[in-house]
Structures are given as structure tokens and as C-alpha cells.
Scaffold this motif. Structure first.
Motif, PDB file in Angstrom:
ATOM      1  N   THR A  85       0.835  -1.211   0.000  1.00 25.97           N
ATOM      2  CA  THR A  85       0.000   0.000   0.000  1.00 25.97           C
ATOM      3  C   THR A  85       0.864   1.253   0.000  1.00 25.97           C
ATOM      4  O   THR A  85       0.613   2.209  -0.745  1.00 25.97           O
ATOM      5  CB  THR A  85      -0.923   0.023   1.234  1.00 25.97           C
ATOM      6  OG1 THR A  85      -1.803  -1.109   1.176  1.00 25.97           O
ATOM      7  CG2 THR A  85      -1.746   1.308   1.275  1.00 25.97           C
ATOM      8  N   ASN A  86       1.899   1.241   0.834  1.00 26.85           N
ATOM      9  CA  ASN A  86       2.753   2.427   0.962  1.00 26.85           C
ATOM     10  C   ASN A  86       3.753   2.569  -0.171  1.00 26.85           C
ATOM     11  O   ASN A  86       4.178   3.688  -0.492  1.00 26.85           O
ATOM     12  CB  ASN A  86       3.498   2.387   2.299  1.00 26.85           C
ATOM     13  CG  ASN A  86       2.573   2.538   3.484  1.00 26.85           C
ATOM     14  OD1 ASN A  86       1.598   3.270   3.415  1.00 26.85           O
ATOM     15  ND2 ASN A  86       2.864   1.843   4.572  1.00 26.85           N
ATOM     16  N   PHE A  87       4.140   1.437  -0.777  1.00 25.16           N
ATOM     17  CA  PHE A  87       5.138   1.467  -1.851  1.00 25.16           C
ATOM     18  C   PHE A  87       4.640   0.646  -3.038  1.00 25.16           C
ATOM     19  O   PHE A  87       5.167  -0.424  -3.333  1.00 25.16           O
ATOM     20  CB  PHE A  87       6.477   0.925  -1.346  1.00 25.16           C
ATOM     21  CG  PHE A  87       6.939   1.577  -0.066  1.00 25.16           C
ATOM     22  CD1 PHE A  87       7.485   2.847  -0.090  1.00 25.16           C
ATOM     23  CD2 PHE A  87       6.802   0.926   1.150  1.00 25.16           C
ATOM     24  CE1 PHE A  87       7.901   3.457   1.085  1.00 25.16           C
ATOM     25  CE2 PHE A  87       7.217   1.527   2.323  1.00 25.16           C
ATOM     26  CZ  PHE A  87       7.759   2.795   2.296  1.00 25.16           C
ATOM     27  N   PRO A  88       3.599   1.137  -3.722  1.00 27.00           N
ATOM     28  CA  PRO A  88       3.015   0.354  -4.818  1.00 27.00           C
ATOM     29  C   PRO A  88       3.914   0.221  -6.032  1.00 27.00           C
ATOM     30  O   PRO A  88       3.772  -0.707  -6.826  1.00 27.00           O
ATOM     31  CB  PRO A  88       1.742   1.147  -5.155  1.00 27.00           C
ATOM     32  CG  PRO A  88       2.049   2.552  -4.726  1.00 27.00           C
ATOM     33  CD  PRO A  88       2.900   2.408  -3.505  1.00 27.00           C
ATOM     34  N   THR A  89       4.843   1.141  -6.194  1.00 24.62           N
ATOM     35  CA  THR A  89       5.765   1.099  -7.331  1.00 24.62           C
ATOM     36  C   THR A  89       7.156   1.465  -6.853  1.00 24.62           C
ATOM     37  O   THR A  89       7.349   1.982  -5.742  1.00 24.62           O
ATOM     38  CB  THR A  89       5.358   2.094  -8.438  1.00 24.62           C
ATOM     39  OG1 THR A  89       5.342   3.416  -7.890  1.00 24.62           O
ATOM     40  CG2 THR A  89       3.971   1.752  -8.985  1.00 24.62           C
ATOM     41  N   GLU A  90       8.144   1.206  -7.692  1.00 27.08           N
ATOM     42  CA  GLU A  90       9.512   1.565  -7.347  1.00 27.08           C
ATOM     43  C   GLU A  90       9.624   3.071  -7.207  1.00 27.08           C
ATOM     44  O   GLU A  90       9.118   3.826  -8.050  1.00 27.08           O
ATOM     45  CB  GLU A  90      10.476   1.085  -8.432  1.00 27.08           C
ATOM     46  CG  GLU A  90      11.939   1.357  -8.109  1.00 27.08           C
ATOM     47  CD  GLU A  90      12.868   0.831  -9.191  1.00 27.08           C
ATOM     48  OE1 GLU A  90      14.091   0.868  -8.953  1.00 27.08           O
ATOM     49  OE2 GLU A  90      12.372   0.412 -10.243  1.00 27.08           O
ATOM     50  N   PRO A  91      10.247   3.567  -6.125  1.00 30.06           N
ATOM     51  CA  PRO A  91      10.369   5.015  -5.934  1.00 30.06           C
ATOM     52  C   PRO A  91      11.096   5.688  -7.098  1.00 30.06           C
ATOM     53  O   PRO A  91      12.028   5.129  -7.672  1.00 30.06           O
ATOM     54  CB  PRO A  91      11.191   5.130  -4.642  1.00 30.06           C
ATOM     55  CG  PRO A  91      11.006   3.820  -3.944  1.00 30.06           C
ATOM     56  CD  PRO A  91      10.857   2.798  -5.030  1.00 30.06           C
ATOM     57  N   VAL A  92      10.647   6.889  -7.428  1.00 32.40           N
ATOM     58  CA  VAL A  92      11.317   7.670  -8.463  1.00 32.40           C
ATOM     59  C   VAL A  92      12.685   8.094  -7.938  1.00 32.40           C
ATOM     60  O   VAL A  92      12.806   8.493  -6.769  1.00 32.40           O
ATOM     61  CB  VAL A  92      10.471   8.915  -8.813  1.00 32.40           C
ATOM     62  CG1 VAL A  92      11.212   9.802  -9.812  1.00 32.40           C
ATOM     63  CG2 VAL A  92       9.122   8.488  -9.363  1.00 32.40           C
ATOM     64  N   PRO A  93      13.738   7.981  -8.748  1.00 30.98           N
ATOM     65  CA  PRO A  93      15.071   8.392  -8.273  1.00 30.98           C
ATOM     66  C   PRO A  93      15.079   9.820  -7.749  1.00 30.98           C
ATOM     67  O   PRO A  93      14.402  10.702  -8.294  1.00 30.98           O
ATOM     68  CB  PRO A  93      15.944   8.247  -9.525  1.00 30.98           C
ATOM     69  CG  PRO A  93      15.251   7.209 -10.355  1.00 30.98           C
ATOM     70  CD  PRO A  93      13.783   7.438 -10.121  1.00 30.98           C
ATOM     71  N   LEU A  94      15.834  10.040  -6.701  1.00 27.69           N
ATOM     72  CA  LEU A  94      15.952  11.373  -6.117  1.00 27.69           C
ATOM     73  C   LEU A  94      16.775  12.292  -7.020  1.00 27.69           C
ATOM     74  O   LEU A  94      17.741  11.853  -7.652  1.00 27.69           O
ATOM     75  CB  LEU A  94      16.622  11.287  -4.746  1.00 27.69           C
ATOM     76  CG  LEU A  94      15.862  10.546  -3.649  1.00 27.69           C
ATOM     77  CD1 LEU A  94      16.805  10.238  -2.484  1.00 27.69           C
ATOM     78  CD2 LEU A  94      14.670  11.352  -3.178  1.00 27.69           C
ATOM     79  N   THR A  95      16.399  13.550  -7.064  1.00 29.94           N
ATOM     80  CA  THR A  95      17.183  14.543  -7.790  1.00 29.94           C
ATOM     81  C   THR A  95      18.267  15.086  -6.865  1.00 29.94           C
ATOM     82  O   THR A  95      18.179  14.957  -5.629  1.00 29.94           O
ATOM     83  CB  THR A  95      16.305  15.707  -8.253  1.00 29.94           C
ATOM     84  OG1 THR A  95      15.837  16.428  -7.091  1.00 29.94           O
ATOM     85  CG2 THR A  95      15.104  15.215  -9.050  1.00 29.94           C
ATOM     86  N   PRO A  96      19.313  15.721  -7.412  1.00 32.17           N
ATOM     87  CA  PRO A  96      20.347  16.319  -6.554  1.00 32.17           C
ATOM     88  C   PRO A  96      19.775  17.301  -5.537  1.00 32.17           C
ATOM     89  O   PRO A  96      20.211  17.326  -4.383  1.00 32.17           O
ATOM     90  CB  PRO A  96      21.275  17.011  -7.554  1.00 32.17           C
ATOM     91  CG  PRO A  96      21.157  16.168  -8.795  1.00 32.17           C
ATOM     92  CD  PRO A  96      19.702  15.766  -8.846  1.00 32.17           C
ATOM     93  N   ASP A  97      18.792  18.094  -5.939  1.00 33.80           N
ATOM     94  CA  ASP A  97      18.190  19.052  -5.005  1.00 33.80           C
ATOM     95  C   ASP A  97      17.438  18.335  -3.893  1.00 33.80           C
ATOM     96  O   ASP A  97      17.470  18.765  -2.725  1.00 33.80           O
ATOM     97  CB  ASP A  97      17.251  19.995  -5.752  1.00 33.80           C
ATOM     98  CG  ASP A  97      17.996  21.038  -6.576  1.00 33.80           C
ATOM     99  OD1 ASP A  97      19.209  21.243  -6.308  1.00 33.80           O
ATOM    100  OD2 ASP A  97      17.383  21.637  -7.475  1.00 33.80           O
ATOM    101  N   GLN A  98      16.751  17.247  -4.220  1.00 35.45           N
ATOM    102  CA  GLN A  98      16.040  16.478  -3.192  1.00 35.45           C
ATOM    103  C   GLN A  98      17.023  15.832  -2.219  1.00 35.45           C
ATOM    104  O   GLN A  98      16.787  15.812  -1.009  1.00 35.45           O
ATOM    105  CB  GLN A  98      15.170  15.414  -3.855  1.00 35.45           C
ATOM    106  CG  GLN A  98      13.940  15.960  -4.556  1.00 35.45           C
ATOM    107  CD  GLN A  98      13.188  14.895  -5.326  1.00 35.45           C
ATOM    108  OE1 GLN A  98      13.793  13.991  -5.929  1.00 35.45           O
ATOM    109  NE2 GLN A  98      11.863  14.965  -5.317  1.00 35.45           N
ATOM    110  N   ILE A  99      18.115  15.301  -2.759  1.00 39.82           N
ATOM    111  CA  ILE A  99      19.136  14.704  -1.891  1.00 39.82           C
ATOM    112  C   ILE A  99      19.676  15.751  -0.936  1.00 39.82           C
ATOM    113  O   ILE A  99      19.768  15.525   0.281  1.00 39.82           O
ATOM    114  CB  ILE A  99      20.270  14.099  -2.738  1.00 39.82           C
ATOM    115  CG1 ILE A  99      19.761  12.895  -3.536  1.00 39.82           C
ATOM    116  CG2 ILE A  99      21.439  13.686  -1.839  1.00 39.82           C
ATOM    117  CD1 ILE A  99      20.779  12.323  -4.497  1.00 39.82           C
ATOM    118  N   ARG A 100      20.014  16.907  -1.457  1.00 38.41           N
ATOM    119  CA  ARG A 100      20.572  17.977  -0.629  1.00 38.41           C
ATOM    120  C   ARG A 100      19.581  18.408   0.463  1.00 38.41           C
ATOM    121  O   ARG A 100      19.974  18.718   1.590  1.00 38.41           O
ATOM    122  CB  ARG A 100      20.940  19.165  -1.519  1.00 38.41           C
ATOM    123  CG  ARG A 100      21.731  20.261  -0.836  1.00 38.41           C
ATOM    124  CD  ARG A 100      22.259  21.288  -1.826  1.00 38.41           C
ATOM    125  NE  ARG A 100      23.357  20.754  -2.614  1.00 38.41           N
ATOM    126  CZ  ARG A 100      23.239  20.355  -3.882  1.00 38.41           C
ATOM    127  NH1 ARG A 100      22.076  20.421  -4.506  1.00 38.41           N
ATOM    128  NH2 ARG A 100      24.285  19.874  -4.536  1.00 38.41           N
TER     129      ARG A 100
END
Length: 303
Positions: A85-100
Motif C-alpha cells: 500500500t505504501n510502496f506500490p511502485t519503485e520510488p522515483v530516483p531522487l534529484t540532486p536538489d532532493q538529496i541535498r
């Protein structure tokens, strides 16, 4: 090289026997199949056909705490349903700004296979690594090497370290006995144990009088707890305190990490003994330097 104890325990989920761990894996595989999902179930994690990876440590702890194994199929079923339910699909890769924006350092245990997947993780001894993770609210995910392509990893480590320093524990309990001082550092945050990675800074803040010329005895029984005692002439009382606390909390916390008591010295972690096993038995590969330090603090002669 891993010891025979390390190899044997690598097949067990925390707090469970090899047979119980295998039962949890089998129930997980069955529950996923019943819901139409194919997955490869490894010793401590599973990988779905679309590449998603999920650890089994929390599930093992949920089964252990539920009591009789007769109820484990129900526990596993609920866990799988929540997962899908919480992870129905593979997470979208993080962007550099999201990582930061969300990067933190976390203390994790990686075997050789997993370490090859996360080459940015820095080993700190005892199978532990300093890992870059991304925190978004209550959701924490490991950052993959693929997501770090084109990102300044050194900058992310520095930023993640600063965020770890900013996390404050909810409670610090000071235990004393015949001159021995043991600190039990606890909190709701799942990063409390990770503050072992910034131990000198942590102790300067909460216990500035505790020096550490000979290092510290430390334990991380769960993600929510760090236990620390300076190596001192009262070392045997400290060992006894860490053995009791670590063995109990590892068996009862919902997010266990390690049942071992370790020696922290100059930023490195050295496993000493397994507190979940009765009758304290030091591992054969305990550093000679620690044995000499132990003998000196006990007032003994040559180690």
C-alpha cells in the motif's frame, strides 16, 4: 574476513533463530505470491521483480514480539499489505536538489554484498558503515550510487553529518556504580543510535567531563538507543551494565540493530562480545590493543 560467529549470525534475523528466520522468509514469499507479486527473498531483505528492495529486520522483530509462531502468518500478511500500500511502485530516483534537502548520515550494517551496492558508504568497523540516507518526514530511504552520479558526495557527507549533529535525544539516563558511569541515550528519532558516528561531539555536549583517552564501550541495541561508558578503572562494572542493557533492549525493541558490545576508539568500532549470549565471551578477534587497555585499567600485569 568474517568470523564463524559472524557467518552463522548472518543467516538469522535479529532476535530469531535460523529456523525462525527461515520461517519468516517462507511466510513472506508465500504472502507475496498470494498477492500476485514475484520476489526473491534473501537472508535479510527481499527484491521484487521490478527492482524494489525491502529489509526484513523490522518484520522479524514484529514476529518475535507477537509471541507464538502460530500468529506469524497473520503478522507477515499485514506487513506485506502495508508494504504494497505504501510502496506500490519503485520510488522515483531522487534529484540532486532532493538529496541535498533531506540527506542524513545513518549508522547501518552492511555485508560484503550490500557494501558493493552502496560504494559511497564508509566502513567504520564491526560491519558498520556510515551511510547516506534521505529523510522525508518519517520515511527514510537509502540513497543509491546511481542517484549520486554528478553529486558532490563529500558535500553530502558534510551536510548529512551536520543534520545528524542537530538531532537531539529525548532522554539521557546516567547510571553509576562504584565509580563506573554509563550513559543510556534514547529518543523517538531513528537516528539516535547513528549519533555514534559523531560520538566526540555528542559527549562534549551531554557529558563534557567524560574524557576518552582509552576510548569507550558502546552499544546500539536499537535505532533509538546508544549506550556509552568510558573505559576506566571501573571497566568491569561498565561491561556488566552494557551487557545487561544491550541484551535486554535488543530483544525487546521494535527496531533492533546489534546485540554486541563494542569498543569505540579513535572513530573505529570493534565488536567485543554478544550480549544476547549468556556468559560473556570475548570474540577471538578483539584487538590486542583493547586487551592491553583492559588489563591496564584492571590494574593487571601484561595482557
Amino acid at each position: 574476513m568474517a568470523s564463524s560467529r559472524d557467518r552463522r549470525n548472518s543467516h538469522c534475523l535479529p532476535g530469531l533463530t535460523a529456523a525462525q528466520s527461515q520461517q519468516v522468509r517462507s511466510l513472506t514469499r508465500t504472502a507475496l505470491a498470494e498477492r500476485g507479486f514475484e520476489a526473491v527473498v534473501h537472508a535479510d531483505h527481499l527484491v521484487t521483480v521490478d527492482g524494489r528492495q525491502f529489509g526484513l529486520t523490522t518484520l522479524g522483530s514484529l514476529c518475535r514480539r507477537s509471541g507464538s509462531s502460530e500468529h506469524w502468518a497473520e503478522v507477515v500478511g499485514r506487513w506485506v499489505d502495508d508494504l504494497l500500500t505504501n510502496f506500490p511502485t519503485e520510488p522515483v530516483p531522487l534529484t540532486p536538489d532532493q538529496i541535498r534537502a533531506g540527506v542524513h548520515l545513518r549508522l547501518v550494517q552492511l555485508d560484503a554484498e550490500k557494501a558493493s551496492w552502496y560504494t559511497h558508504a564508509r566502513p567504520v568497523g564491526g560491519g558498520f558503515h556510515e551511510m547516506l540516507v534521505h529523510k522525508d518526514g518519517d520515511y527514510v530511504r537509502w540513497i543509491s550510487d546511481r542517484e549520486l552520479v554528478g553529486v558532490d558526495v563529500a558535500e553530502m557527507h558534510a551536510l548529512g553529518r551536520q543534520r545528524l549533529l542537530e538531532i537531539e535525544p529525548d532522554d539521557v539516563e546516567v547510571l553509576t556504580k562504584r565509580g563506573a558511569v554509563t550513559l543510556c541515550i534514547r529518543g523517538r528519532s531513528g537516528f539516535v543510535a547513528s549519533k555514534l558516528l559523531v560520538l566526540p561531539e555528542l559527549l562534549r555536549e551531554i557529558a563534557p567531563s567524560l574524557g576518552f583517552p582509552d576510548g569507550h564501550l558502546v552499544a546500539v541495541p536499537s535505532r533509538h538507543e546508544l549506550v556509552v561508558a568510558p573505559v576506566s578503572p571501573a571497566v568491569d562494572d561498565c561491561l556488566e551494565a552494557l551487557e545487561l542493557i544491550t541484551g535486554f533492549d535488543y530483544a525487546h525493541d521494535h527496531a533492533p540493530i546489534s546485540p554486541c558490545v563494542h569498543w569505540w576508539h579513535e572513530g573505529r568500532i570493534h565488536p567485543l562480545f554478544d550480549a544476547s549470549v549468556r556468559g560473556r565471551m570475548f570474540f577471538a578477534d578483539v584487538p590486542a590493543k583493547f586487551r592491553a587497555t583492559l588489563a591496564r585499567n584492571r590494574g593487571e600485569g601484561a595482557a
